[in-house]
Write an enzyme that holds these catalytic residues in place. Sequence first.
Site, short mmCIF file in Angstrom:
data_model
loop_
_atom_site.label_atom_id
_atom_site.label_comp_id
_atom_site.label_asym_id
_atom_site.label_seq_id
_atom_site.Cartn_x
_atom_site.Cartn_y
_atom_site.Cartn_z
N SER A 37 51.45 43.92 28.11
CA SER A 37 52.04 44.66 29.23
C SER A 37 51.98 46.16 29.03
CB SER A 37 53.53 44.32 29.38
OG SER A 37 53.72 42.97 29.58
N HIS A 68 49.36 44.02 34.36
CA HIS A 68 48.34 43.20 33.70
C HIS A 68 47.09 43.16 34.57
CE1 HIS A 68 50.80 41.25 30.52
NE2 HIS A 68 51.77 41.55 31.34
N HIS A 90 50.54 34.14 31.25
CA HIS A 90 51.78 33.76 30.57
C HIS A 90 52.24 32.37 30.99
CE1 HIS A 90 51.71 38.16 30.73
NE2 HIS A 90 52.36 38.14 29.60
N TYR A 92 55.22 31.58 31.76
CA TYR A 92 56.18 31.65 32.88
C TYR A 92 55.52 31.69 34.24
CZ TYR A 92 55.40 36.75 32.50
OH TYR A 92 54.83 37.99 32.43
N GLU A 93 54.21 31.97 34.27
CA GLU A 93 53.50 31.96 35.55
C GLU A 93 53.20 30.54 36.03
OE1 GLU A 93 50.35 35.18 35.78
OE2 GLU A 93 50.92 35.26 33.67
N ALA A 120 54.18 43.74 24.43
CA ALA A 120 55.40 44.52 24.60
C ALA A 120 56.54 43.62 24.17
CB ALA A 120 55.56 44.91 26.06
N MET A 221 57.50 37.37 25.41
CA MET A 221 57.14 36.19 26.22
C MET A 221 55.66 35.84 26.09
SD MET A 221 59.11 37.37 29.69
CE MET A 221 60.68 38.27 29.61
N SER A 222 55.06 36.15 24.94
CA SER A 222 53.61 35.90 24.82
C SER A 222 53.21 35.75 23.36
CB SER A 222 52.84 37.08 25.44
OG SER A 222 53.03 38.24 24.65
N ASN A 245 61.81 48.44 24.43
CA ASN A 245 63.24 48.56 24.75
C ASN A 245 64.02 47.95 23.59
OD1 ASN A 245 61.90 46.05 26.03
ND2 ASN A 245 64.05 45.45 25.81
N HIS A 259 61.65 45.42 33.75
CA HIS A 259 60.20 45.43 33.59
C HIS A 259 59.67 46.87 33.72
CE1 HIS A 259 56.25 43.74 33.30
NE2 HIS A 259 55.89 44.11 34.51
N1 HPA Z 1 62.63 40.53 26.01
C1 HPA Z 1 61.58 39.72 26.22
N2 HPA Z 1 60.35 40.17 26.45
C2 HPA Z 1 60.16 41.50 26.45
C3 HPA Z 1 61.21 42.39 26.23
C4 HPA Z 1 62.51 41.89 26.01
O1 HPA Z 1 63.49 42.63 25.82
N3 HPA Z 1 60.67 43.65 26.30
C5 HPA Z 1 59.34 43.50 26.52
N4 HPA Z 1 59.03 42.20 26.62
#
Ligand code: HPA
Length: 285
Positions: A37, A68, A90, A92-93, A120, A221-222, A245, A259
């Site tokens: 990401s 993406h 992903h 989740y898609e 990310a 998530m990847s 973050n 996001h």
């Molecule tokens: N959680 C899950 N996936 C992420 C995060 C997060 O805080 N930041 C970037 N991808």
Amino acid sequence: MTTKSKDFYNYQEFKQAADYVQQHTKHQPEVGLILGSGLSPLADEIEAADYIPYQEIPHFPHSGVPGHAGRLVIGKLAGKTVLAMQGRSHFYEGYTAQHITLPIRVMQVMGVKTLIVTNAAGGVNAGFKAGDLMLIVDHINFVGMARNNPLRGPNLDEFGPRFPSMTNPYHPDLLNLARKTARNLNLTLQEGCYTYLAGPTFETPAEIRFLKVIGTDAVGMSTVPEVIVANHGGMRVLGISSITNVAITKTGTEAETTHKEVLETGKIIVPKLITLLKGVLSKMD
Ligand code: HPA
């Protein structure tokens, strides 16, 4: 999503996708590169590039997530021939774990021996801050533990064994090379364990506290499905998380993970990541 997932793909289907890619590039890639990401500008550094949109490749999953792009960029980066995925799909898609990892099988059929995977991630380790890079030294396959391992189903012996080892999912030589490169470039490189959750929700504060207890340094998530399939097929793997973050451990505060924040911090990290990856590639054997 226009490409429907099947539970399992066979060798012929992987080969069909790989043949299509090989017929549409003049290059013979040696290193695979997955850009997470907000990190896709890295592909703009690739020279003499051939571009192949995912939707043109037979069976290839293609993502619709903002941040993406969906294409292969194949060309030269720091003296190596790379096949970069500008964007990834992903779980989740709605794709199956095996479908997400089809691009890794394509790399393996094409003879790519090394995978560099980026993502990310949220920083769970209290010592991390947004903007840090983290070398992934180990992972927790949370989604796989709940049945969604990408190797579930018939084993394809052409690629690897039924019960592959995961003692060193990230190759010790590449870990050392990344550490040395970061030191030489004066870049701070955190290290830690990445936990893979399915998403698409970000975590609750209680979930973050739980992840901390089980040994998580960063959450995302990847990545883990691709790393497992790469190891199964005998590739060496290097993984780097961009900490976009810091995960939030208390309810009732103003802070929130979004996001937008992930993409904006990703942009700030890109130059550092480009410097590190070019340094690693130039010294890789
Ligand atoms: N959680 C899950 N996936 C992420 C995060 C997060 O805080 N930041 C970037 N991808």
